[in-house]
Scaffold this motif. Sequence first.
Motif, short mmCIF file in Angstrom:
data_model
loop_
_atom_site.label_atom_id
_atom_site.label_comp_id
_atom_site.label_asym_id
_atom_site.label_seq_id
_atom_site.Cartn_x
_atom_site.Cartn_y
_atom_site.Cartn_z
N VAL A 20 18.57 18.06 -17.70
CA VAL A 20 17.71 17.00 -18.19
C VAL A 20 17.78 16.99 -19.70
O VAL A 20 17.66 18.01 -20.32
N CYS A 22 15.84 16.34 -21.58
CA CYS A 22 14.55 16.67 -22.14
C CYS A 22 14.66 17.78 -23.16
O CYS A 22 13.72 18.05 -23.85
N ALA A 23 15.81 18.43 -23.24
CA ALA A 23 16.02 19.30 -24.37
C ALA A 23 15.50 18.53 -25.56
O ALA A 23 16.09 17.56 -26.00
N HIS A 318 9.37 20.04 -13.87
CA HIS A 318 10.15 20.41 -15.05
C HIS A 318 9.85 19.45 -16.22
O HIS A 318 9.51 19.88 -17.32
N HIS A 322 7.59 19.85 -19.97
CA HIS A 322 7.96 19.48 -21.34
C HIS A 322 6.87 18.62 -21.98
O HIS A 322 6.55 18.79 -23.16
N GLU A 339 13.70 25.22 -21.91
CA GLU A 339 14.27 24.81 -20.62
C GLU A 339 13.96 25.83 -19.53
O GLU A 339 13.66 25.47 -18.39
ZN LIG Z 1 14.31 20.17 -19.60
#
Ligand SMILES: [Zn+2]
Length: 462
Positions: A20, A22-23, A318, A322, A339
């Motif tokens: 993802v 989303c880092a 997950h 974040h 992560e």
């Molecule tokens: Zn992530």
Amino acid sequence: MDDPSRAARRIRSLLPVLVVLCALAQLGAVLGVTGFVVDATSSTSQRAHDRVFGSPGQPSTNADEQHANARRIAIAALLERRSAAFLSRDREAFAATLDPQDAAFRQTQVGVFDNIAEVPFAGWEYEIVTPGAFELSAARASALAAPTFTAQVDLLYRITGHDVTPVRVPQYLTFVLRSGEWFLAADTDGAAAGMRTPTQLWDLGPVTVVQGTHSTVLGIGTRAVLRRFAQDADRAAPAVSGVWGQSWPGRTVVVVPATQAQMARLLGAEPSKYARIAAVTTGERGASASAAPADRVIVNPDAFRELGDLERRVVMVHEITHVASRSFTRSWTPTWLSEGFADYIGYLDSAQTMRTAAPELRRDVKAGKVPARLPTDASFETTQEELPQAYEMGWLACKLIAERWGRDKLVELYRALGAEPPPGVGAPDPPSALASAMVSVLATNPDAFTKTWIDYLRTQAE
Ligand SMILES: [Zn+2]
């Protein structure tokens, strides 16, 4: 009930999509293209205001300037009518702001106006940022056949119940003067100069809104499909709070485009970029919920269609991890921790092992390819071949901390590392920030922890 091997395959198949973006480190890039730029300081607003209206006490020095000021005032008034029409859902007043001579543009714009009918906006306004931001081509100017004016105009909007401060979207607009009155003529003329107005969900089709207990889902699709995302988010939020605590707003905006290609457009990326990514979280590292617009979880609907219930749950937990932890996720927070922490909470209720949830790393370790250090931030770039291993290493590092030191210590480590530096002290050096948090919370240091982690990987791989 799945048999273990099937369950293992399902989790295995989940891993690539768990990559993802989303880092949060990627957000700088994402923010630039999607307009999630959070710098609406009062001084910026005042400067823009001054540009529109002229600073008080500075009388115009010549006719040109007076003319320019009159034009800016007229365009500011046009934008105010446009905002008011959006917020009051006055279709006629909205249409009256559009170039009467461009039927196609009027139709597109009125389509967007209709597309947002369901979206609960707490605010929608414009700010003229750069008058004369780009030049029209000679062909375009001649086609308009009237005086024109271009500008970067930022749209600032807030979704009710989520955005404390507005989301800021730069738009590159062309205005045209017809019979003494200014109209909006286009939002695409800046593209030739690289000034592309970012795509919003409502540019892609009619937006349906489903309110969950812990979520607002904005999507293009059937209510039934969107309701399932609200249920996913509603189940995920308490799971995240159960570990992280209640110190976050507890609500998330979930954006569901109709296709993966639409997702890529929303993120200003090539269509193929998110082929193996289930969802992306956008937000600003370290920004508190009271100082920034709410994060968005942007879903890849094509990837989600392939996921079973467990996988959907893992992905949503997950992502929402974040969202919850973003104000403690800093530029110096190592990606293995952000992560790994999101995967740790994501996998928490499904009793995953290295065999089921970290098969690539397990294979490597069993073959004698044991990592010598925790993965670097660069290991989490989506182009890395060994990306699954990087996620797996981060997950197992967090799992180790929770098992040896306790889950509370894992949370405490995350929060200690992400705490606001004392006033006047800049961003710490990442290695020393991690070392100091590990010493104070876990009474260990990164070297000793790494050795423990390598032993743990060997044991878990058996
Ligand atoms: Zn992530």
